[in-house]
Design an enzyme around this catalytic site. Sequence first.
Site, PDB file in Angstrom:
ATOM      1  N   ARG A  31      35.052  34.613  26.135  1.00  0.00           N
ATOM      2  CA  ARG A  31      35.906  35.779  25.674  1.00  0.00           C
ATOM      3  C   ARG A  31      35.985  35.504  24.378  1.00  0.00           C
ATOM      4  O   ARG A  31      36.152  34.396  23.788  1.00  0.00           O
ATOM      5  CB  ARG A  31      37.342  35.555  26.039  1.00  0.00           C
ATOM      6  N   GLU A  47      29.941  39.107  33.359  1.00  0.00           N
ATOM      7  CA  GLU A  47      30.623  40.526  34.554  1.00  0.00           C
ATOM      8  C   GLU A  47      29.685  40.233  35.568  1.00  0.00           C
ATOM      9  O   GLU A  47      29.772  40.884  36.878  1.00  0.00           O
ATOM     10  CB  GLU A  47      30.421  41.679  33.367  1.00  0.00           C
ATOM     11  N   LEU A  90      24.664  30.976  43.629  1.00  0.00           N
ATOM     12  CA  LEU A  90      25.421  31.973  43.518  1.00  0.00           C
ATOM     13  C   LEU A  90      25.373  32.826  44.030  1.00  0.00           C
ATOM     14  O   LEU A  90      26.370  34.238  44.225  1.00  0.00           O
ATOM     15  CB  LEU A  90      25.518  32.262  42.195  1.00  0.00           C
ATOM     16  N   TYR A  92      23.883  36.346  46.376  1.00  0.00           N
ATOM     17  CA  TYR A  92      23.228  38.087  45.693  1.00  0.00           C
ATOM     18  C   TYR A  92      22.540  38.328  44.606  1.00  0.00           C
ATOM     19  O   TYR A  92      22.648  38.012  43.600  1.00  0.00           O
ATOM     20  CB  TYR A  92      24.635  38.606  45.042  1.00  0.00           C
ATOM     21  N   TYR A 130      31.445  50.115  37.222  1.00  0.00           N
ATOM     22  CA  TYR A 130      32.552  48.488  36.698  1.00  0.00           C
ATOM     23  C   TYR A 130      32.040  48.295  35.240  1.00  0.00           C
ATOM     24  O   TYR A 130      32.546  47.739  34.628  1.00  0.00           O
ATOM     25  CB  TYR A 130      32.542  47.820  37.963  1.00  0.00           C
ATOM     26  N   ASP A 148      37.729  46.993  39.665  1.00  0.00           N
ATOM     27  CA  ASP A 148      36.778  46.344  40.461  1.00  0.00           C
ATOM     28  C   ASP A 148      37.843  46.126  42.143  1.00  0.00           C
ATOM     29  O   ASP A 148      39.507  46.861  41.564  1.00  0.00           O
ATOM     30  CB  ASP A 148      36.210  44.957  40.145  1.00  0.00           C
ATOM     31  N   CYS A 200      49.635  38.999  41.029  1.00  0.00           N
ATOM     32  CA  CYS A 200      49.360  40.045  41.342  1.00  0.00           C
ATOM     33  C   CYS A 200      48.132  40.096  41.993  1.00  0.00           C
ATOM     34  O   CYS A 200      47.450  40.530  42.736  1.00  0.00           O
ATOM     35  CB  CYS A 200      49.092  41.442  40.373  1.00  0.00           C
ATOM     36  N   CYS A 207      55.762  37.980  41.702  1.00  0.00           N
ATOM     37  CA  CYS A 207      56.119  39.777  40.989  1.00  0.00           C
ATOM     38  C   CYS A 207      57.162  39.070  40.511  1.00  0.00           C
ATOM     39  O   CYS A 207      58.060  39.334  39.479  1.00  0.00           O
ATOM     40  CB  CYS A 207      57.372  40.813  42.253  1.00  0.00           C
ATOM     41  N   CYS A 216      57.280  48.713  38.722  1.00  0.00           N
ATOM     42  CA  CYS A 216      55.944  48.680  40.115  1.00  0.00           C
ATOM     43  C   CYS A 216      56.987  48.914  41.468  1.00  0.00           C
ATOM     44  O   CYS A 216      58.019  48.439  41.950  1.00  0.00           O
ATOM     45  CB  CYS A 216      55.819  47.560  40.123  1.00  0.00           C
TER      46      CYS A 216
HETATM   47 FE1  SF4 Z   1      51.947  42.772  41.234  1.00  0.00          FE
HETATM   48 FE2  SF4 Z   1      54.094  44.919  41.212  1.00  0.00          FE
HETATM   49 FE3  SF4 Z   1      54.677  42.210  41.817  1.00  0.00          FE
HETATM   50 FE4  SF4 Z   1      53.505  43.028  39.704  1.00  0.00          FE
HETATM   51  S1  SF4 Z   1      55.169  43.023  40.798  1.00  0.00           S
HETATM   52  S2  SF4 Z   1      53.074  40.810  40.610  1.00  0.00           S
HETATM   53  S3  SF4 Z   1      52.138  44.152  39.618  1.00  0.00           S
HETATM   54  S4  SF4 Z   1      53.402  44.330  43.198  1.00  0.00           S
END
Ligand code: SF4
Length: 387
Positions: A31, A47, A90, A92, A130, A148, A200, A207, A216
């Site tokens: 990156r 990727e 690795l 695949y 992708y 993905d 997530c 969350c 969300c």
């Molecule tokens: Fe995922 Fe929604 Fe929780 Fe954020 S708030 S981690 S987007 S489920």
Amino acid sequence: MQDVHTDAVEPAIAPKLLAWYRREGRALPWRAPPGTLQDPYKVWLSEIMLQQTTVKTVTPRFIDFMRRWPDVNALARAELGDVLAAWAGLGYYARARNLHACARAVSEEHGGRLPDTEEALRALPGIGAYTSAAIAAIAFGRRASPVDGNIERVIARLFAIETPLPAAKPQIKALAAQLTPKTHAGDFAQAMMDLGAMICTPRKPACGLCPVRPSCRGFAAGLAEQLPYKAAKAERPTRRGTAFVAIREDGAVLLRERPPKGLLGGMLETPSTPWEEGPQSEAAREHAPLAASWKKLPGSVSHTFTHFHLELTVLRAEILRDVELLAAADPARCRWLGQRDLAGAALPTVMRKVLAHALDERRVASKMRDAKTPASAAPRRANRRSA
Ligand code: SF4
């Protein structure tokens, strides 16, 4: 906050996610810092490596690839066997073959530069929807939306999509495209990747730490952990086969190159029967690569591929030098490899398991033979001590 141009369904999401990415985004060897375009070669290579493989596993391999082949022309000049050997473990392996074919196509047809549009990228070997979107956004700043499995999960939760996967894919793709800002699309794609990897997550999403929680709908509906729903998968069938491990008196092991196309194409294997569903064939020994006293080893080797599970019985034989290979082995594709060279060979994981099974059992059997050696045949030193 960064100036973000968007016509998104939820205009608050992109700016918040970009600000979070600038603060919390992962520093990874492929990156560049947020706000800058990245080296297309690094984006492409990483990727491809990251498909079905974790960042932790990919990181040292990526560094090794960059050291050996620092740009697309260097990779194009490499031998396929060397690329497959560097890829070993690795999984695949079609990815490695395509990587090499793609490097050659870029070198010969695009002057050594990856093209900068999704459409042109998708025309290259091994680059699908992708990867082309990821390269176009991250390396060339185009408004493209890679989706993905991680990003699918984030979007399904953000919009509380209750249609199970894979039926929900078109809806998720459309929402991802609408969420993507007109500027900073590369940072946005990487922010979505990092959100899926760090916050997530598939189980127990954090969350409480999420920068887009106020927007969300999955969280609001109490569905964060359950989503995305998935249609039940058909069970994987089991295929069976027999692998023959021939060990020469100097310790070298007989290996064979698999056909260039298809599963594990171009990789090395121990000569084996075909892998088929149903009970193990009685005629397995007819596939032995050479005439020898083949010993069936206890237990078996298991390996799971994407579409089937494999159980291999292993037969081992100790043989003399200069033994002739039978036609069943396809001698032109066979070669003997010293055990010290196995580590760097283009052996897929399943074949490393077979060799470990055969060579470990050999060591144990040899130790047991030593332990059973009668006192009269014990080494002279022991006799001296007791004298
Ligand atoms: Fe995922 Fe929604 Fe929780 Fe954020 S708030 S981690 S987007 S489920």
